[in-house]
Design a protein around this motif. Sequence first.
Motif, PDB file in Angstrom:
ATOM      1  N   TYR A 197     -48.204 -30.866  46.152  1.00  0.00           N
ATOM      2  CA  TYR A 197     -48.412 -29.931  44.983  1.00  0.00           C
ATOM      3  C   TYR A 197     -49.400 -30.673  43.942  1.00  0.00           C
ATOM      4  O   TYR A 197     -49.621 -29.845  43.553  1.00  0.00           O
ATOM      5  CB  TYR A 197     -46.884 -29.891  44.331  1.00  0.00           C
ATOM      6  N   GLN A 198     -49.251 -32.221  44.302  1.00  0.00           N
ATOM      7  CA  GLN A 198     -50.188 -32.061  43.091  1.00  0.00           C
ATOM      8  C   GLN A 198     -51.481 -31.888  44.336  1.00  0.00           C
ATOM      9  O   GLN A 198     -52.470 -31.913  43.234  1.00  0.00           O
ATOM     10  CB  GLN A 198     -49.849 -34.044  43.106  1.00  0.00           C
ATOM     11  N   GLY A 199     -51.994 -32.695  45.211  1.00  0.00           N
ATOM     12  CA  GLY A 199     -53.179 -32.056  46.456  1.00  0.00           C
ATOM     13  C   GLY A 199     -53.697 -30.091  45.598  1.00  0.00           C
ATOM     14  O   GLY A 199     -54.851 -30.176  45.129  1.00  0.00           O
ATOM     15  N   MET A 200     -52.561 -29.140  45.820  1.00  0.00           N
ATOM     16  CA  MET A 200     -52.996 -28.151  45.620  1.00  0.00           C
ATOM     17  C   MET A 200     -53.023 -27.829  43.825  1.00  0.00           C
ATOM     18  O   MET A 200     -54.393 -27.666  43.508  1.00  0.00           O
ATOM     19  CB  MET A 200     -52.141 -26.647  45.383  1.00  0.00           C
ATOM     20  N   MET A 201     -52.776 -28.447  43.011  1.00  0.00           N
ATOM     21  CA  MET A 201     -53.027 -28.797  41.084  1.00  0.00           C
ATOM     22  C   MET A 201     -54.201 -29.269  41.136  1.00  0.00           C
ATOM     23  O   MET A 201     -55.629 -28.842  40.273  1.00  0.00           O
ATOM     24  CB  MET A 201     -51.813 -29.142  40.336  1.00  0.00           C
ATOM     25  N   ALA A 202     -54.371 -29.841  41.760  1.00  0.00           N
ATOM     26  CA  ALA A 202     -55.566 -30.739  41.986  1.00  0.00           C
ATOM     27  C   ALA A 202     -57.080 -30.369  41.700  1.00  0.00           C
ATOM     28  O   ALA A 202     -58.728 -30.024  41.708  1.00  0.00           O
ATOM     29  CB  ALA A 202     -56.176 -32.382  42.262  1.00  0.00           C
ATOM     30  N   ASN A 203     -56.881 -29.166  43.020  1.00  0.00           N
ATOM     31  CA  ASN A 203     -57.863 -28.576  44.180  1.00  0.00           C
ATOM     32  C   ASN A 203     -57.978 -27.185  42.784  1.00  0.00           C
ATOM     33  O   ASN A 203     -58.631 -26.960  43.136  1.00  0.00           O
ATOM     34  CB  ASN A 203     -57.833 -27.727  45.571  1.00  0.00           C
ATOM     35  N   TYR A 204     -57.204 -26.969  42.090  1.00  0.00           N
ATOM     36  CA  TYR A 204     -57.449 -25.211  41.378  1.00  0.00           C
ATOM     37  C   TYR A 204     -57.879 -26.606  40.367  1.00  0.00           C
ATOM     38  O   TYR A 204     -58.787 -25.651  39.974  1.00  0.00           O
ATOM     39  CB  TYR A 204     -55.779 -24.901  41.113  1.00  0.00           C
ATOM     40  N   ALA A 205     -58.376 -27.565  39.692  1.00  0.00           N
ATOM     41  CA  ALA A 205     -58.721 -27.729  38.708  1.00  0.00           C
ATOM     42  C   ALA A 205     -60.110 -27.872  38.663  1.00  0.00           C
ATOM     43  O   ALA A 205     -61.185 -27.768  38.486  1.00  0.00           O
ATOM     44  CB  ALA A 205     -57.946 -29.144  38.352  1.00  0.00           C
ATOM     45  N   ASP A 206     -60.185 -28.237  40.227  1.00  0.00           N
ATOM     46  CA  ASP A 206     -61.375 -29.057  40.937  1.00  0.00           C
ATOM     47  C   ASP A 206     -62.474 -28.427  41.150  1.00  0.00           C
ATOM     48  O   ASP A 206     -63.825 -28.543  41.163  1.00  0.00           O
ATOM     49  CB  ASP A 206     -61.615 -30.095  41.762  1.00  0.00           C
ATOM     50  N   ASN A 207     -61.850 -27.385  42.081  1.00  0.00           N
ATOM     51  CA  ASN A 207     -62.701 -25.886  42.601  1.00  0.00           C
ATOM     52  C   ASN A 207     -62.492 -24.923  42.244  1.00  0.00           C
ATOM     53  O   ASN A 207     -63.497 -23.926  43.341  1.00  0.00           O
ATOM     54  CB  ASN A 207     -62.076 -26.434  43.698  1.00  0.00           C
ATOM     55  N   VAL A 208     -61.261 -24.620  41.111  1.00  0.00           N
ATOM     56  CA  VAL A 208     -61.532 -22.770  40.432  1.00  0.00           C
ATOM     57  C   VAL A 208     -61.442 -22.947  39.225  1.00  0.00           C
ATOM     58  O   VAL A 208     -62.572 -22.510  39.027  1.00  0.00           O
ATOM     59  CB  VAL A 208     -59.895 -22.866  41.565  1.00  0.00           C
ATOM     60  N   ILE A 209     -60.577 -23.113  38.765  1.00  0.00           N
ATOM     61  CA  ILE A 209     -60.529 -23.240  36.686  1.00  0.00           C
ATOM     62  C   ILE A 209     -62.048 -23.982  36.213  1.00  0.00           C
ATOM     63  O   ILE A 209     -62.627 -23.403  36.129  1.00  0.00           O
ATOM     64  CB  ILE A 209     -59.680 -23.963  36.746  1.00  0.00           C
ATOM     65  N   LEU A 210     -61.878 -25.110  36.906  1.00  0.00           N
ATOM     66  CA  LEU A 210     -63.653 -25.435  36.031  1.00  0.00           C
ATOM     67  C   LEU A 210     -64.458 -24.787  36.731  1.00  0.00           C
ATOM     68  O   LEU A 210     -65.591 -24.516  35.704  1.00  0.00           O
ATOM     69  CB  LEU A 210     -62.917 -27.474  36.094  1.00  0.00           C
ATOM     70  N   PRO A 211     -64.561 -24.724  37.917  1.00  0.00           N
ATOM     71  CA  PRO A 211     -65.838 -24.029  37.753  1.00  0.00           C
ATOM     72  C   PRO A 211     -65.956 -22.498  37.417  1.00  0.00           C
ATOM     73  O   PRO A 211     -67.334 -21.534  37.245  1.00  0.00           O
ATOM     74  CB  PRO A 211     -66.089 -24.081  39.634  1.00  0.00           C
ATOM     75  N   GLU A 212     -65.284 -22.022  37.496  1.00  0.00           N
ATOM     76  CA  GLU A 212     -64.902 -20.935  36.563  1.00  0.00           C
ATOM     77  C   GLU A 212     -65.105 -20.845  35.497  1.00  0.00           C
ATOM     78  O   GLU A 212     -65.928 -20.306  34.913  1.00  0.00           O
ATOM     79  CB  GLU A 212     -63.728 -19.657  36.712  1.00  0.00           C
ATOM     80  N   LEU A 264     -57.982 -12.978  43.793  1.00  0.00           N
ATOM     81  CA  LEU A 264     -58.458 -13.482  45.216  1.00  0.00           C
ATOM     82  C   LEU A 264     -57.707 -15.499  45.287  1.00  0.00           C
ATOM     83  O   LEU A 264     -57.504 -15.989  45.978  1.00  0.00           O
ATOM     84  CB  LEU A 264     -58.747 -12.846  45.990  1.00  0.00           C
ATOM     85  N   VAL A 265     -58.952 -15.729  44.964  1.00  0.00           N
ATOM     86  CA  VAL A 265     -59.101 -16.752  44.209  1.00  0.00           C
ATOM     87  C   VAL A 265     -58.107 -17.920  43.402  1.00  0.00           C
ATOM     88  O   VAL A 265     -57.982 -18.934  44.608  1.00  0.00           O
ATOM     89  CB  VAL A 265     -60.272 -17.470  43.734  1.00  0.00           C
ATOM     90  N   GLY A 266     -57.509 -17.265  42.513  1.00  0.00           N
ATOM     91  CA  GLY A 266     -56.409 -17.968  42.554  1.00  0.00           C
ATOM     92  C   GLY A 266     -55.203 -17.833  43.382  1.00  0.00           C
ATOM     93  O   GLY A 266     -54.011 -19.138  43.217  1.00  0.00           O
ATOM     94  N   PHE A 267     -54.961 -16.757  43.740  1.00  0.00           N
ATOM     95  CA  PHE A 267     -53.842 -16.954  45.040  1.00  0.00           C
ATOM     96  C   PHE A 267     -53.867 -17.697  45.657  1.00  0.00           C
ATOM     97  O   PHE A 267     -54.002 -18.361  46.499  1.00  0.00           O
ATOM     98  CB  PHE A 267     -54.103 -14.891  46.000  1.00  0.00           C
ATOM     99  N   THR A 268     -55.176 -17.520  46.447  1.00  0.00           N
ATOM    100  CA  THR A 268     -55.450 -19.182  47.760  1.00  0.00           C
ATOM    101  C   THR A 268     -56.505 -20.125  47.589  1.00  0.00           C
ATOM    102  O   THR A 268     -56.372 -21.364  48.500  1.00  0.00           O
ATOM    103  CB  THR A 268     -57.029 -18.002  48.567  1.00  0.00           C
TER     104      THR A 268
END
Length: 409
Positions: free
Chosen positions: A37-52, A299-303
Amino acid sequence: MRINRAVLPLLALIVSGCVGDDQSSNAESESARNFDYQGMMANYADNVILPEYRNFAEEAEALAQGPGSVASYCDRLYNPEGMADVERVRDQWRRAMYRWQRVELFQVGPLAANGGALRNRIYSFGSSAPLSQCAVDQGVVLAQREDFDLMTRSVNARGLDALEYLLFSEDLNYHCPSQINETQGWNDLPEQTRREQRCDYAQRLADDIEAASQTLVEAWEPEGGDYRFEWVNPANQEVNLKALSDALFYIELETKDRKLGVPTGINASCSAAACPDAVESPFSESSMRNINANLDAFLVGFTGGNGLGFDDIFVQEGFARVRDEFEDTIIKATAGTDYSRPSLLEETRAQAQSGSDADCRNAAANPDVHVGSACAAHGFVKRVTDRLRTDFITIVNLDLPERGQSDND
């Protein structure tokens, strides 16, 4: 993480039939413990949320300054060729709005704090203080004073929606009651003067949007507010996972219900055959493009993009087939909203004039045979949100957001 696995074997039988009888509750608990789960949240931060967020900040900067910007357009208003630039700045506004519509799916942390104050500063649609044409008109006049401070103006006179009104509306007359002091005499001014003053206020809005976008990015950056640390901190894991899940419900509460359901009359909030006055982005008539961007981001938010995401929880729990079906539903909904003509405004005006929503409700119930209409788009998005309310919530073991306890359509 709070993990309740009791309902998962039953869900497997009902939804997909893809979990074998030999899968014990102990194995399921072990599966949950092993998920990163921690890796998942880090992925959302670094590769989804901040890039958006960064992508939007870049477009906001381009909207405020540089070629095709509000600044460029305003500078050339005195030039006979100046009006030719209006389409360039409108295109830049569309690019910024497209990026913002993706950000809308990731309203977490600083963007959601204080009742969404930062979000509403950038875009107030759906807030308690949506766009007011009169408030913008007043702002245009007040901005001519030396002591004017944009920060004193309500969000209903600021942001991307206010800027849309100034850039796309060809009606230069004010839209206030006659007793409003600020706008009295405005309609008597020369057209060129009114354009210049509107442009001056548009520049202030564009600069403020750019500043707000930088504030948003900096709030997450390690050298800034470093909200990323709070986001990936295991101590905040359950709270942040729930916040991310709640944010994705934008696709139901805003995209389906407010943006499609209300204007088309499908949602109970509209008591007429249709409610075209509720259409998002009416001046640019880019409503369907906004909705399409919402689905792209969902879709990006789900995957989780190319990294760990909610979809991987599906696989970890033994629901790969359900994951595939869910993704396919999202992709079909995205395709079903990818059109611009007729615009949502045109379509709902025609429906309101007809006095009947029967054809619309039929299209929503059978979207596959009515592709290219807003009512069919509602049907496609509803298929996504139906799965979001059932498969998603059950498998990731989270609750519905407080605002999503009921469904009015």
